[in-house]
Design a protein around this motif. Structure first.
Motif, PDB file in Angstrom:
ATOM      1  N   ARG A  36       7.507 -35.545  54.225  1.00 33.62           N
ATOM      2  CA  ARG A  36       6.882 -36.267  53.125  1.00 33.62           C
ATOM      3  C   ARG A  36       6.534 -37.675  53.578  1.00 33.62           C
ATOM      4  NH1 ARG A  36      10.037 -36.976  47.527  1.00 33.62           N
ATOM      5  NH2 ARG A  36      10.747 -38.880  48.515  1.00 33.62           N
ATOM      6  N   PRO A  37       5.252 -37.985  53.589  1.00 32.97           N
ATOM      7  CA  PRO A  37       4.884 -39.352  53.981  1.00 32.97           C
ATOM      8  C   PRO A  37       5.439 -40.364  52.984  1.00 32.97           C
ATOM      9  CG  PRO A  37       2.929 -37.947  53.777  1.00 32.97           C
ATOM     10  CD  PRO A  37       4.096 -37.175  53.221  1.00 32.97           C
ATOM     11  N   PHE A  38       5.484 -41.606  53.394  1.00 29.66           N
ATOM     12  CA  PHE A  38       5.968 -42.649  52.494  1.00 29.66           C
ATOM     13  C   PHE A  38       5.131 -42.677  51.215  1.00 29.66           C
ATOM     14  CE2 PHE A  38       3.634 -44.387  56.143  1.00 29.66           C
ATOM     15  CZ  PHE A  38       2.487 -44.861  55.535  1.00 29.66           C
TER      16      PHE A  38
ATOM     17  N   HIS B 218      16.275 -39.363  56.479  1.00 31.65           N
ATOM     18  CA  HIS B 218      15.981 -37.933  56.375  1.00 31.65           C
ATOM     19  C   HIS B 218      15.782 -37.335  57.768  1.00 31.65           C
ATOM     20  CE1 HIS B 218      15.616 -38.421  52.112  1.00 31.65           C
ATOM     21  NE2 HIS B 218      14.599 -39.244  52.221  1.00 31.65           N
ATOM     22  N   PRO B 219      16.148 -36.067  57.947  1.00 29.75           N
ATOM     23  CA  PRO B 219      16.024 -35.452  59.274  1.00 29.75           C
ATOM     24  C   PRO B 219      14.581 -35.358  59.768  1.00 29.75           C
ATOM     25  CG  PRO B 219      17.252 -34.013  57.760  1.00 29.75           C
ATOM     26  CD  PRO B 219      16.781 -35.173  56.961  1.00 29.75           C
ATOM     27  N   SER B 220      13.636 -35.136  58.852  1.00 31.46           N
ATOM     28  CA  SER B 220      12.252 -34.974  59.327  1.00 31.46           C
ATOM     29  C   SER B 220      11.310 -36.055  58.817  1.00 31.46           C
ATOM     30  CB  SER B 220      11.726 -33.591  58.941  1.00 31.46           C
ATOM     31  OG  SER B 220      11.912 -33.368  57.556  1.00 31.46           O
ATOM     32  N   MET B 221      11.839 -37.007  58.096  1.00 31.03           N
ATOM     33  CA  MET B 221      11.080 -38.182  57.635  1.00 31.03           C
ATOM     34  C   MET B 221       9.648 -37.832  57.213  1.00 31.03           C
ATOM     35  SD  MET B 221      13.079 -40.799  57.371  1.00 31.03           S
ATOM     36  CE  MET B 221      11.957 -42.205  57.321  1.00 31.03           C
ATOM     37  N   TYR B 222       8.670 -38.518  57.762  1.00 35.24           N
ATOM     38  CA  TYR B 222       7.296 -38.401  57.247  1.00 35.24           C
ATOM     39  C   TYR B 222       6.656 -37.039  57.532  1.00 35.24           C
ATOM     40  CZ  TYR B 222       7.887 -43.505  57.127  1.00 35.24           C
ATOM     41  OH  TYR B 222       8.356 -44.780  56.918  1.00 35.24           O
TER      42      TYR B 222
ATOM     43  N   MET C 238      -2.835 -47.906  54.165  1.00 33.42           N
ATOM     44  CA  MET C 238      -1.638 -47.063  54.262  1.00 33.42           C
ATOM     45  C   MET C 238      -2.024 -45.602  54.476  1.00 33.42           C
ATOM     46  SD  MET C 238       0.867 -48.820  51.399  1.00 33.42           S
ATOM     47  CE  MET C 238      -0.272 -48.982  50.041  1.00 33.42           C
ATOM     48  N   GLN C 239      -3.094 -45.167  53.816  1.00 36.18           N
ATOM     49  CA  GLN C 239      -3.533 -43.776  53.962  1.00 36.18           C
ATOM     50  C   GLN C 239      -4.007 -43.498  55.388  1.00 36.18           C
ATOM     51  OE1 GLN C 239      -6.277 -43.992  50.702  1.00 36.18           O
ATOM     52  NE2 GLN C 239      -4.885 -42.984  49.257  1.00 36.18           N
ATOM     53  N   LEU C 240      -4.695 -44.490  55.979  1.00 33.54           N
ATOM     54  CA  LEU C 240      -5.149 -44.365  57.371  1.00 33.54           C
ATOM     55  C   LEU C 240      -3.990 -44.087  58.320  1.00 33.54           C
ATOM     56  CD1 LEU C 240      -7.711 -47.273  57.585  1.00 33.54           C
ATOM     57  CD2 LEU C 240      -7.995 -45.093  58.732  1.00 33.54           C
ATOM     58  N   LEU C 241      -2.889 -44.777  58.093  1.00 39.67           N
ATOM     59  CA  LEU C 241      -1.735 -44.613  58.979  1.00 39.67           C
ATOM     60  C   LEU C 241      -1.240 -43.170  58.963  1.00 39.67           C
ATOM     61  CD1 LEU C 241       0.495 -47.747  58.339  1.00 39.67           C
ATOM     62  CD2 LEU C 241      -0.781 -47.197  60.392  1.00 39.67           C
ATOM     63  N   VAL C 242      -1.215 -42.595  57.775  1.00 41.32           N
ATOM     64  CA  VAL C 242      -0.686 -41.238  57.640  1.00 41.32           C
ATOM     65  C   VAL C 242      -1.688 -40.206  58.151  1.00 41.32           C
ATOM     66  CG1 VAL C 242       0.029 -39.481  55.965  1.00 41.32           C
ATOM     67  CG2 VAL C 242       0.817 -41.841  55.715  1.00 41.32           C
ATOM     68  N   HIS C 243      -2.958 -40.389  57.800  1.00 39.99           N
ATOM     69  CA  HIS C 243      -3.925 -39.318  58.024  1.00 39.99           C
ATOM     70  C   HIS C 243      -4.751 -39.447  59.294  1.00 39.99           C
ATOM     71  CE1 HIS C 243      -2.906 -37.748  54.124  1.00 39.99           C
ATOM     72  NE2 HIS C 243      -3.168 -38.911  53.566  1.00 39.99           N
ATOM     73  N   GLU C 244      -4.830 -40.633  59.891  1.00 36.49           N
ATOM     74  CA  GLU C 244      -5.725 -40.777  61.044  1.00 36.49           C
ATOM     75  C   GLU C 244      -5.037 -41.121  62.355  1.00 36.49           C
ATOM     76  OE1 GLU C 244      -9.227 -43.171  60.671  1.00 36.49           O
ATOM     77  OE2 GLU C 244      -9.721 -42.371  58.689  1.00 36.49           O
ATOM     78  N   VAL C 245      -3.995 -41.939  62.294  1.00 41.23           N
ATOM     79  CA  VAL C 245      -3.482 -42.444  63.568  1.00 41.23           C
ATOM     80  C   VAL C 245      -2.106 -41.892  63.942  1.00 41.23           C
ATOM     81  CG1 VAL C 245      -4.889 -44.522  63.475  1.00 41.23           C
ATOM     82  CG2 VAL C 245      -2.571 -44.596  62.586  1.00 41.23           C
TER      83      VAL C 245
END
Lengths: 533, 132
Positions: free
Chosen positions: A55-57, A48-52, A361-368
């Motif tokens: 939309r996060p995984f 996808h052009p804008s990936m996460y 997994m949530q940490l990866l998206v929302h914190e780091v």
């Protein structure tokens, strides 16, 4: 400062890693022409052009316990916790196409997943769950025909248009012969049945992915990361070839294929494996199959931390391992992530352990900041060079396989199984000898008291309740209708027709998983496992 | 003393398809000079006992990772007794938590090797326990 030569570094896939990389390495390994842009052929940087950023995984943990009622509760809990997809585990009798009252099922009913005998079990497990909103992943292979038939029958009964269903079944039988082992029918018949589900979905449920090609279990069985991808792609090609022989359109079939890959071991090797594999798959589809729909060239995948890297020793270390595996998956551009829980090396994950995986997994998206930008490692001299080298290695492995008669013959004769198992053995020996280091196992080891671990309890009463339920279903259904439906299924199988319509009718009449598989076994016979060392 | 190599029958009872471990152990035993017969996936307890009666092994090893080791091990012991197979060293391996070890020992399993057991430990145990 020591002036000694640094130790040689070699990845599991056999690629040597240099101390420093520069632009000349990218050029020497094939150049940067294949990097491209995200969302564009050959999709090295993601599909996808804008990936996460858009939309996060999807986070999808494997789950399913005991009875349908228990599984249903678990599903509701997972949805409430923020899971956007469900990944269903079935018990071993279901996976092997046996009813709960089969003598071989004794002691296994509901143990490693949900027991499904009839449509009634599926209806209870998925009650109130909007089938057109939640994506459901059915981890079923040998018995994919009756379970998929039940899923579609259930959707039909609840008035969903099959064309609105999204999700997937695993249904990758070739990898079951290599690892995991829930095969039922002989190899050729098994591929034919996979073809039936592909054809049925292409014609009736085009948004549903009937096959998730699993490099995962091949890797868990002892394959290197390059073999995992190469053999996975060879298997995907086998299903595609079969579908084309049936006259299906390559664009349509390829759109229904998804992938399931493993992540453990060297972080960079995983990232390069995925970038190279995504590119190679797109090239194969375009150049060898004439696929024109860019979406059909997408390697859509679930990738996440595998059990193979986890250890029983100092099990809490698996929490950190899982976090690194999740990081590798996110850096690799996966669409869906699942993470083995820290206790998975010795039991079915407890609710607590499963929640820690979800939080990881949530940490990866929302914190780091893993969702900040697309394919952040792109352009690294090291990553691009090794992506090129991984792709070349995969091409080499696939050509070798073709020269030796192809993946289907290699699996049927047990050659791949023997090869990856020999590697698993050699790896075990290298861990024992200290050449492969595992923290807590052969370095930083601690004496650990034998601990009584929290095992997922096996409740005899639940198995008995499932047997009662099965007896009640058998007693309450229209026996003549079931017999007629099963005869029609045998006829369809015997005449080489697609078995799915007859299977759906049979399960709608409450024919059981065991009965549907027995009817198919009457026609196709049973796989005879080659034992080759 | 005989120079016959130690004969080991390795089996996967039940429906569990995790066979990496059992095949890796087979290789280790073969490398140590033992004769290994592996029955393959989904062997019934009766089939395992029948193979033991036919093959005359010194050792019968079961590998189970599904959690169903106790009922399966008990059934294999029953079936072996029915066929009057005795004097074999029984081993169990796989996903076997410490709290179940005593129950397996009471069933007659001498060696219990949970996932992660060093291969040399398994080889050494067999070499030590099988009368030569």
């Amino acid at each position: 400062m020591s002036s000694r030569e640094p130790d040689r570094v070699e990845w599991e896939s056999g690629l040597e890693v240099k101390v420093v990389y520069g632009p000349e390495d990218v050029t020497g390994s094939g150049g940067d022409a294949g990097i491209g842009r995200p969302g564009e052929y050959p999709f090295t940087r993601g599909i996808h052009p804008s990936m996460y950023r858009s939309r996060p995984f999807t986070m999808r943990q494997y789950s399913g316990f005991g009875t349908a009622a228990e599984t249903h509760e678990r599903f509701l809990f997972l949805i409430e916790q923020g899971n956007t997809g469900l990944n269903v585990a079935f018990d071993l009798p279901t996976q092997c196409g046996l009813d709960s009252d089969d003598p071989m099922a004794e002691g296994e009913v509901g143990r490693v997943g949900m027991a499904v005998d009839s449509l009634a079990d599926m209806e209870e497990a998925f009650a109130d769950i909007p089938l057109n909103e939640i994506t459901v992943s059915l981890t079923i292979n040998g018995a994919a025909v009756p379970i998929l038939a039940m899923y579609f029958a259930m959707a039909r009964k609840r008035d969903y248009d099959l064309a609105t269903l999204r999700g997937n079944s695993q249904n990758d039988i070739l990898k079951e012969f290599i690892g995991r082992g829930t095969w039922i029918f002989p190899v050729e018949a098994s591929i034919k049945l996979v073809g039936d589900t592909i054809e049925y979905c292409a014609q009736n449920a085009p948004r549903y992915s009937p096959v998730s090609v699993c490099g995962y279990h091949i890797r868990e069985s002892g394959a290197t990361p390059a073999q995992e991808m190469a053999y996975g792609l060879a298997i995907a090609r086998a299903y595609l070839d079969h579908s084309l022989e049936r006259g299906l359109d390559a664009n349509r079939v390829a759109r229904g294929l998804t992938f399931n890959f493993d992540v453990f071991g060297n972080l960079w090797e995983q990232v390069c494996k995925f970038r190279a594999g995504r590119r190679l798959w797109a090239k194969i589809l375009k150049e060898q199959y004439g696929v024109t729909d860019p979406k059909a060239m997408h390697m859509r995948m679930i990738a996440g931390g595998g059990g193979g890297g986890l250890t029983i020793e100092q099990p809490e270390n698996n929490i950190m391992r899982g976090a690194y595996y999740a990081l590798a998956s996110a850096l690799s551009g996966t669409q869906t992530m699942a993470l083995c829980s820290y206790d998975e090396a010795y039991t079915i994950p407890t609710e607590h352990a499963a929640k820690l995986s979800l939080r990881t997994m949530q940490l990866l998206v929302h914190e780091v900041g893993l969702a900040d930008t697309v394919d952040p490692l792109a352009g690294s001299y090291f990553i691009e060079t090794m992506t090129n080298e991984m792709e070349a290695e995969m091409v080499r492995l696939m050509s070798k396989l073709d020269a030796e008669g192809g993946i289907v013959a290699a699996v049927a004769e047990g050659r791949i199984q023997a090869e990856v198992n020999r590697q698993a053995y050699e790896r075990e020996r290298r861990i024992a000898g200290g050449a492969v280091k595992k923290v807590g196992v052969n370095i930083y080891r601690e004496e650990e008291a034998e601990r009584a671990v929290a095992m997922h309890p096996y409740r005899r009463e639940e198995a008995d309740a499932q047997l009662d339920r099965l007896r009640a279903i058998r007693a309450g259904r229209d026996a003549a209708a079931v017999a007629t439906a099963l005869d029609e299924l045998r006829a369809a199988a015997g005449e080489g027709r697609n078995v799915m319509p007859a299977a759906i009718d049979a399960v709608e009449a409450y024919a059981t998983v065991g009965e549907v598989c027995a009817a198919l076994r009457d026609v196709f016979g049973t796989y005879n496992e080659p034992i080759l060392f | 003393m005989t120079s016959r190599p130690i004969r080991v029958l390795m089996a996967k009872p039940g429906l569990d398809g995790h066979d990496v471990g059992v095949k890796v152990v087979c290789r280790a035993l073969m490398d140590a000079g033992m004769e290994v017969i592996y029955t393959g996936l989904r062997s019934s307890p009766a089939a395992i006992a029948a193979a033991a009666a036919d093959e005359d092994p010194d050792v019968v090893g079961l590998s189970v990772l599904s959690g169903a080791h106790l009922p399966l091990a008990a059934k294999v012991v029953d079936e072996l007794a029915k066929l009057q197979v005795d004097g074999v060293l029984l081993l169990a391996g796989g996903n076997i938590p410490a709290q179940d070890h005593d129950a397996l020992r009471q069933l007659g399993f001498g060696g219990i090797f949970p996932t992660g057991s060093p291969l040399d430990e398994i080889v050494g145990y067999i070499e030590q326990e099988v009368p030569r």
